[in-house]
Design a protein around this motif. Structure first.
Motif, PDB file in Angstrom:
ATOM      1  N   LEU A  10      -5.365  -2.824   8.807  1.00  0.00           N
ATOM      2  CA  LEU A  10      -5.482  -3.532   7.532  1.00  0.00           C
ATOM      3  C   LEU A  10      -4.537  -4.729   7.484  1.00  0.00           C
ATOM      4  CD1 LEU A  10      -6.537  -3.780   4.648  1.00  0.00           C
ATOM      5  CD2 LEU A  10      -4.705  -2.222   3.940  1.00  0.00           C
ATOM      6  N   TRP A  30       0.848  -1.198   0.000  1.00  0.00           N
ATOM      7  CA  TRP A  30       0.000   0.000   0.000  1.00  0.00           C
ATOM      8  C   TRP A  30       0.877   1.239   0.000  1.00  0.00           C
ATOM      9  CZ3 TRP A  30      -4.023   1.453   4.385  1.00  0.00           C
ATOM     10  CH2 TRP A  30      -4.932   2.400   3.866  1.00  0.00           C
ATOM     11  N   THR A  54      -7.525   6.532  -6.505  1.00  0.00           N
ATOM     12  CA  THR A  54      -8.736   6.035  -5.848  1.00  0.00           C
ATOM     13  C   THR A  54      -9.981   6.813  -6.237  1.00  0.00           C
ATOM     14  OG1 THR A  54      -8.181   7.420  -3.931  1.00  0.00           O
ATOM     15  CG2 THR A  54      -7.522   5.101  -3.845  1.00  0.00           C
ATOM     16  N   PRO A  71      -3.170   7.458   5.889  1.00  0.00           N
ATOM     17  CA  PRO A  71      -4.145   6.652   6.641  1.00  0.00           C
ATOM     18  C   PRO A  71      -3.806   6.491   8.115  1.00  0.00           C
ATOM     19  CG  PRO A  71      -3.605   5.605   4.555  1.00  0.00           C
ATOM     20  CD  PRO A  71      -2.609   6.707   4.753  1.00  0.00           C
ATOM     21  N   GLY A  84      -4.601   2.811  11.212  1.00  0.00           N
ATOM     22  CA  GLY A  84      -5.347   2.293  10.073  1.00  0.00           C
ATOM     23  C   GLY A  84      -4.546   1.297   9.254  1.00  0.00           C
ATOM     24  N   LEU A 133     -11.067   0.971   1.018  1.00  0.00           N
ATOM     25  CA  LEU A 133     -10.341   2.014   1.749  1.00  0.00           C
ATOM     26  C   LEU A 133     -10.101   3.248   0.875  1.00  0.00           C
ATOM     27  CD1 LEU A 133      -7.818  -0.373   3.482  1.00  0.00           C
ATOM     28  CD2 LEU A 133      -9.548   0.978   4.658  1.00  0.00           C
ATOM     29  N   ASP A 134     -10.961   3.443  -0.104  1.00  0.00           N
ATOM     30  CA  ASP A 134     -10.779   4.565  -1.023  1.00  0.00           C
ATOM     31  C   ASP A 134     -10.907   5.919  -0.333  1.00  0.00           C
ATOM     32  OD1 ASP A 134     -10.394   2.711  -2.977  1.00  0.00           O
ATOM     33  OD2 ASP A 134     -12.191   3.202  -4.143  1.00  0.00           O
ATOM     34  N   ASP A 135     -11.548   5.942   0.821  1.00  0.00           N
ATOM     35  CA  ASP A 135     -11.695   7.198   1.567  1.00  0.00           C
ATOM     36  C   ASP A 135     -10.712   7.303   2.731  1.00  0.00           C
ATOM     37  OD1 ASP A 135     -12.782   5.232   3.133  1.00  0.00           O
ATOM     38  OD2 ASP A 135     -14.647   6.310   3.599  1.00  0.00           O
ATOM     39  N   ALA A 136      -9.690   6.433   2.747  1.00  0.00           N
ATOM     40  CA  ALA A 136      -8.743   6.423   3.866  1.00  0.00           C
ATOM     41  C   ALA A 136      -7.686   7.516   3.747  1.00  0.00           C
ATOM     42  CB  ALA A 136      -8.062   5.059   3.971  1.00  0.00           C
ATOM     43  N   ARG A 150      -4.917   2.224  -3.997  1.00  0.00           N
ATOM     44  CA  ARG A 150      -5.619   1.126  -3.332  1.00  0.00           C
ATOM     45  C   ARG A 150      -4.600   0.083  -2.879  1.00  0.00           C
ATOM     46  NH1 ARG A 150      -9.133   2.258  -7.880  1.00  0.00           N
ATOM     47  NH2 ARG A 150     -11.041   3.204  -7.060  1.00  0.00           N
ATOM     48  N   SER A 156      -5.216   7.799   1.111  1.00  0.00           N
ATOM     49  CA  SER A 156      -4.206   7.547   0.090  1.00  0.00           C
ATOM     50  C   SER A 156      -4.848   7.609  -1.292  1.00  0.00           C
ATOM     51  CB  SER A 156      -3.574   6.171   0.292  1.00  0.00           C
ATOM     52  OG  SER A 156      -2.666   5.884  -0.761  1.00  0.00           O
ATOM     53  N   THR A 161       1.034   4.696   0.853  1.00  0.00           N
ATOM     54  CA  THR A 161       0.181   5.387   1.823  1.00  0.00           C
ATOM     55  C   THR A 161       0.099   6.894   1.619  1.00  0.00           C
ATOM     56  OG1 THR A 161       1.992   5.671   3.397  1.00  0.00           O
ATOM     57  CG2 THR A 161       0.708   3.626   3.543  1.00  0.00           C
TER      58      THR A 161
END
Length: 337
Positions: free
Chosen positions: A122, A107, A289, A114, A118, A319-322, A327, A324, A109
Motif C-alpha cells: 500500500l 493506517w 471497516t 494486514p 500488504g 482494503l476493508d477485508d485486509a 481504513r 484491520s 493496522t
C-alpha cells in the motif's frame, strides 16, 4: 395539564436533541454520551429517522396526535442535522496532487494484521513519503522498510513502544530519506508532556532543523475508564501543533467535534488544519471497516500547520477485508510558497 406536560416534555427533548447534535455549544463534546453520539453522526441520523418512523405510527391516535407529531418532527430534524453536518464536512475527497508534494499515509493496522507485505504494498502504491502505523511493532516495521527498499523506495524506521503487553502499545513512523535525517525526541513512557497517556505516539524532528516536525499519533479511545486520558491525549496533540512547521497523522480516536475548543488562529487542532476537511472528505468514516463510510467514525486524520497546502485527501476503502478495523487515509501536501 396533560397538554402542558406534553409540551414541556417536547421542549426538553428538543433541547437534548440540540445538545446531542452540537454539544460544543456548551462544551459537552468531550463528555460521556455526547462524545459518542457525535463520533457516529451517521448512525445517529439513521437512529433518529428510525425513531421518527416508530413515533409516527401513533399519529392515528387522536389524543396523542399533537405530541407524537411534535416528537416525530424533532427526531426528523435531529437526523437531518447530523446528516447535514457530515455532508457539509464532505463525503468526497480527491487523489490529485501536483509534483513535489509530500504523501502522508496513516493506517492503524490492528496489531499489524494486514502483514508487512500488504502494508508495504500500500505504501508503495501510494508513493508514501511518510507512513504512520499505530499498533505496528518495530520488527514488522523493519520488514516493511526492507520490502520498500527492495522496491526502490527506502525508508527510515522510527518507533516507540511502552511495553510488550500488546501490539497496540507500539507505534511506528517511516520517513523517506528524501525528507532528511530525523531523530525521535519525545519520551518513551506514558503520559504528557512527553507522550500520549496509554498508547504511544512518536515525535520526530529533522536533525539539520530543515523541514517539518512529524508526529505519529495514537490517542486512546474514549472508553469510560480512559476518558481522562483521552482528553489529555487530545490536549497533548494540540500542544504538538501549537507552533512551528508540523505534519501530524494517525489514529486520534476523535472527530472534528472533539477537536472543538482546541484550535487556535483558525486551526482545527492547535494551528494545524485537518486535511480531510480541507479536501471535502471529513464526513467519511475511517472506523470501523464493517460499517459503510457514511455510518463510520472519521477518527483517523492528517493535519498540518499553515506551512502546508492540502492538495488532496482520501479514505481508502479498498482494503476493508485486509484485517484491520481502520481504513487507511492518505493526504498529499505541498509547501506553501
Amino acid at each position: 395539564m396533560a397538554r402542558f406536560l406534553g409540551g414541556a416534555l417536547l421542549v426538553l427533548v428538543a433541547i437534548l436533541a440540540i445538545l446531542l447534535t452540537w454539544p460544543q455549544l456548551v462544551d459537552l463534546q468531550n463528555q460521556w454520551v455526547f462524545a459518542h453520539v457525535v463520533a457516529l453522526r451517521g448512525i445517529a441520523a439513521v437512529c433518529g429517522l428510525g425513531a421518527a418512523l416508530v413515533v409516527a405510527a401513533f399519529l392515528p391516535i387522536r389524543r396523542l396526535r399533537a405530541f407524537t407529531a411534535g416528537l416525530a418532527g424533532i427526531l426528523v430534524v435531529f437526523a437531518a442535522a447530523n446528516a447535514g453536518v457530515l455532508t457539509v464536512r464532505g463525503l468526497g475527497g480527491s487523489d490529485a496532487a501536483p509534483d513535489g508534494s509530500i504523501t502522508v499515509l496513516s493506517w492503524n493496522t490492528l496489531g499489524e494484521v494486514p502483514g508487512a507485505e500488504g502494508i508495504a504494498a500500500l505504501a508503495l502504491e501510494q508513493g508514501a513519503d511518510v507512513v504512520v502505523l499505530p499498533e505496528t511493532t518495530e520488527e514488522t516495521s523493519v520488514e516493511i522498510a526492507v520490502a520498500m527498499r527492495e522496491a526502490g523506495r527506502p525508508m527510515w524506521v522510527h518507533h516507540q513502544k511502552f511495553d510488550d503487553i500488546a501490539k497496540a502499545r507500539s507505534t511506528t513512523l517511516l520517513i523517506s530519506p528524501e525528507l532528511g535525517v530525523y531523530d525521535v525526541v519525545n519520551a518513551d513512557v506514558p503520559g504528557p508532556p512527553g507522550n500520549t497517556s496509554t498508547l504511544p505516539s512518536v515525535v520526530a524532528v529533522p536533525v539539520d532543523g530543515v523541514g517539518p516536525t512529524i508526529v505519529a499519533v495514537h490517542a486512546v479511545a474514549p472508553i469510560r475508564w480512559e476518558f481522562r486520558n483521552w482528553r489529555a491525549d487530545l490536549d497533548w496533540t494540540a500542544d504538538q501543533c501549537a507552533s512551528g512547521n508540523v505534519i501530524m497523522a494517525g489514529d486520534f480516536n476523535a472527530t472534528l467535534d472533539h477537536f472543538a475548543g482546541r484550535g487556535v488562529d483558525g486551526g482545527d487542532l492547535g494551528i494545524c488544519r485537518d486535511a480531510a476537511l480541507a479536501a471535502g472528505a471529513a464526513g467519511l468514516g475511517t472506523w470501523p471497516t464493517r460499517l459503510p463510510e457514511f455510518l463510520g467514525s472519521p477518527i483517523d486524520h492528517v493535519l498540518a500547520t499553515p506551512e502546508w497546502h492540502v492538495d488532496s485527501f482520501e479514505v481508502l476503502d479498498g482494503l476493508d477485508d485486509a484485517g484491520s478495523d481502520h481504513r487507511p487515509v492518505v493526504a498529499r501536501l505541498s509547501p506553501v510558497g
